[in-house]
Each structure stands twice: as C-alpha cells, then as structure tokens.
Design an enzyme around this catalytic site. Structure first.
Site, PDB file in Angstrom:
ATOM      1  N   ILE A  22       0.727  -1.440   0.249  1.00  0.00           N
ATOM      2  CA  ILE A  22      -0.030  -0.187   0.090  1.00  0.00           C
ATOM      3  C   ILE A  22       1.084   1.507  -0.055  1.00  0.00           C
ATOM      4  O   ILE A  22       1.993   0.999   0.043  1.00  0.00           O
ATOM      5  CB  ILE A  22      -0.707   0.141   1.033  1.00  0.00           C
ATOM      6  CG1 ILE A  22      -0.296  -0.217   2.542  1.00  0.00           C
ATOM      7  CG2 ILE A  22      -1.947  -0.941   0.710  1.00  0.00           C
ATOM      8  CD1 ILE A  22      -1.041  -0.017   3.502  1.00  0.00           C
ATOM      9  N   ASP A  23       0.284   2.566  -0.307  1.00  0.00           N
ATOM     10  CA  ASP A  23       1.314   2.993  -0.324  1.00  0.00           C
ATOM     11  C   ASP A  23       1.386   3.569   0.964  1.00  0.00           C
ATOM     12  O   ASP A  23       1.254   3.940   1.828  1.00  0.00           O
ATOM     13  CB  ASP A  23       0.445   5.206  -1.146  1.00  0.00           C
ATOM     14  CG  ASP A  23      -0.749   4.416  -2.862  1.00  0.00           C
ATOM     15  OD1 ASP A  23       0.236   3.649  -2.944  1.00  0.00           O
ATOM     16  OD2 ASP A  23      -1.201   5.442  -3.464  1.00  0.00           O
ATOM     17  N   MET A  24       2.618   4.795   0.648  1.00  0.00           N
ATOM     18  CA  MET A  24       3.447   5.296   1.960  1.00  0.00           C
ATOM     19  C   MET A  24       2.818   6.323   2.812  1.00  0.00           C
ATOM     20  O   MET A  24       2.800   5.549   3.685  1.00  0.00           O
ATOM     21  CB  MET A  24       4.841   6.100   1.774  1.00  0.00           C
ATOM     22  CG  MET A  24       5.098   7.238   2.617  1.00  0.00           C
ATOM     23  SD  MET A  24       6.753   7.751   1.745  1.00  0.00           S
ATOM     24  CE  MET A  24       6.068   9.136   1.485  1.00  0.00           C
TER      25      MET A  24
END
Length: 302
Positions: A138-140
């Site tokens: 998942i994104d940062m």
C-alpha cells in the site's frame, strides 16, 4: 524476477532514454540510469540499448529488479503493530509515512527493515532480496492492514488469491465533496498518466482493468466518509477512481485533493479489513486494523 514495465506514449518520441527515465524517477540520477543501461538492467522491447537511444512510441522499457539488489538491506529495530501472526504469515498495521519496501531514496526505515528484525530469517524469498515477504503493498501515506509471508509456500498461496481477486480488501477514506449516490461502482482501466509519468490515470489504451465499489458511511459539510471494496488492486486505484468522479481523497495533492487542514500528511485512506484463505489451514481469516488517531480526530472535526 520482479520488474518495472513502462510503455512509451505517442507524444514522448525522441527523448534520450536516460533523460526519459530520470524525468519519471526524480530521486534517481541520470548517471545512475546510464550505468544501469550499460550493465543491461534496463531493456527496451526485450533488448539492450545504448544511453544515446531515443525512446519511440510503443516502446516497452523494462527495469529489472536486479538493478536494486546490490543495496545491502539491513534489519532495523522498528516497532511493528502486529494484527495477526503465525508460522506462515504476519498481518501488520502499517502507519503513515512508512514505505513498504526499500527503493531509491528509502533504503532504511521501511516495513521490510522492521520485518527483517522481527522475523529474522523467516520471510519468503520469492520477491528477491529487496522485497522479502512482500506479496502486496500500500502507498507510503496509506495506513492499515498488510499481509506479509514468512515462507514461499504461503507467498505462492496468497499471491494466487490476490491474482484471482479473492482477497477481501476493504478501505475507509474521506473524500472531498458530498458524494450524491449512497453506493456505486467505478470501472476504468488504470495505467501511467501519459502527461505526467509520476501519476496513474484511467488509461483505456494501456491501462489494466480496475473495479472499485464505494459506499457512503457519512456525509459532512463538503466531505464524505466512504467505504471502498476492491475487486482489483492497481497502483493508486482508489485515489485515481475517486478523483475521476470529482471526489479525490482528502489531502491527496497528487490527484486534486489539496486541503487546508493542518497536520495532515498525505491522503486520508486506511486499509481497514483484509480477509483471505489461510495457506495451510484453508480457513478464512479476516483481520481488521482500527482507524488511526489522525483519521478519528479528523472525523471529530468534521
């Protein structure tokens, strides 16, 4: 071997390949790309090229993961919020501002660094030295539940479930504007944005099929708290799809969700629930990550 694949669009002809890649990956120098090209870690249409090569429409540029494996990834004693763990898998609650796996500009402080300390040598090796145990990401600045595999047996099982879209993934987020419909489905293939290679977009020519179901939890003055269920897991899928209907994620600067709320870091998106068939027991397991403090505080403000 894992790899990054980039397709050159019609309006990108005639750019030197090292400059072209440098414009996409702004945290990697052109000289670094020149070295990778010379060493054969970057291919065009399956073939080695020289640095003076100028990209052409339709070119398929492949960046081999081996180009990153020369970096020594070290274990770091970083606290983990563990939601579930056994001998095969571990589900963690990823916080904001944590990158999942090492990449240029982020070789320390990642989830992988923390996992290497916690799990020692018990992580799957299918994704190579730089992504041990990582089967999805998942994104940062997206928080929430993430499955990590401790061995190749578990990795193959979970990877197949993800490929077949049978993993139950439910997110919660706050979007800008009042979403009119109580529920709906967004379908639109997602690929690189041809006008801005740092972004993804609905790309009917080169995108991969993507389906997002959304449901309104609550509406506020100019904002909507939504639940999202993914049928596919494309890069930035929820962010792109919600932006495409005029309701970008709150504080998502990349896709038009700029906000005036103070102390917010990145998009308001949380991977709340993940459900899967356990690789060994074959039982269905569902794990839930509680909403983070910043999210709850924002709901109170709204």
């Amino acid at each position: 071997m894992n790899e990054e694949i980039i397709r050159v669009e019609d309006d990108e002809s005639g750019i030197r390949i090292d400059k072209y890649l440098g414009d996409i990956y702004t945290d990697i120098s052109r000289s670094r790309f020149q070295k990778l090209i010379l060493e054969g870690y970057i291919l065009v249409n399956g073939l080695k090229v020289k640095n003076k090569y100028q990209v052409q429409p339709g070119d398929e540029i492949i960046i081999l993961e081996s180009s990153s494996n020369e970096v020594d990834i070290v274990a770091e004693d970083i606290p983990l919020d563990i939601l579930y763990e056994d001998d095969d898998i571990i589900v963690v609650n990823k916080p904001k501002n944590m990158v999942v796996h090492p990449a240029p500009g982020h070789y320390t402080g990642t989830l992988v660094n923390a996992l290497m300390f916690h799990c020692k040598d018990s992580l799957s090796g299918i994704n190579g030295e730089i992504r041990p145990g990582i089967v999805h990401r998942i994104d940062m600045n997206t928080t929430g539940s993430l499955i990590v595999c401790k061995n190749d047996f578990a990795h193959n099982s979970i990877a197949l479930q993800i490929k077949e879209h049978s993993v139950n993934r439910i997110y919660e987020g706050i979007v800008k504007g009042n979403v009119k419909s109580d529920k709906g489905t967004i379908e639109g293939p997602i690929g690189r944005n041809p006008k801005d290679r740092m972004k993804m977009a609905i790309n009917h020519e080169h995108g991969k099929p993507a389906i997002t179901h959304y449901e309104v939890i609550n509406r506020y003055n100019g904002y909507t708290h939504c639940r999202f269920k993914l049928e596919t897991g494309r890069t930035h899928q929820i962010r792109v799809h919600m932006s495409s209907i005029g309701h970008p994620l709150l504080n998502d600067d990349l896709y038009g969700g700029q906000s005036t709320f103070k102390h917010l870091q990145g998009q308001c998106l949380h991977a709340k629930t993940i459900g899967f068939i356990h690789p060994r027991s074959k039982e269905y397991i569902e794990v839930e990550a509680p909403l983070p403090e910043y999210f709850l505080n924002l709901l109170n403000i709204l």
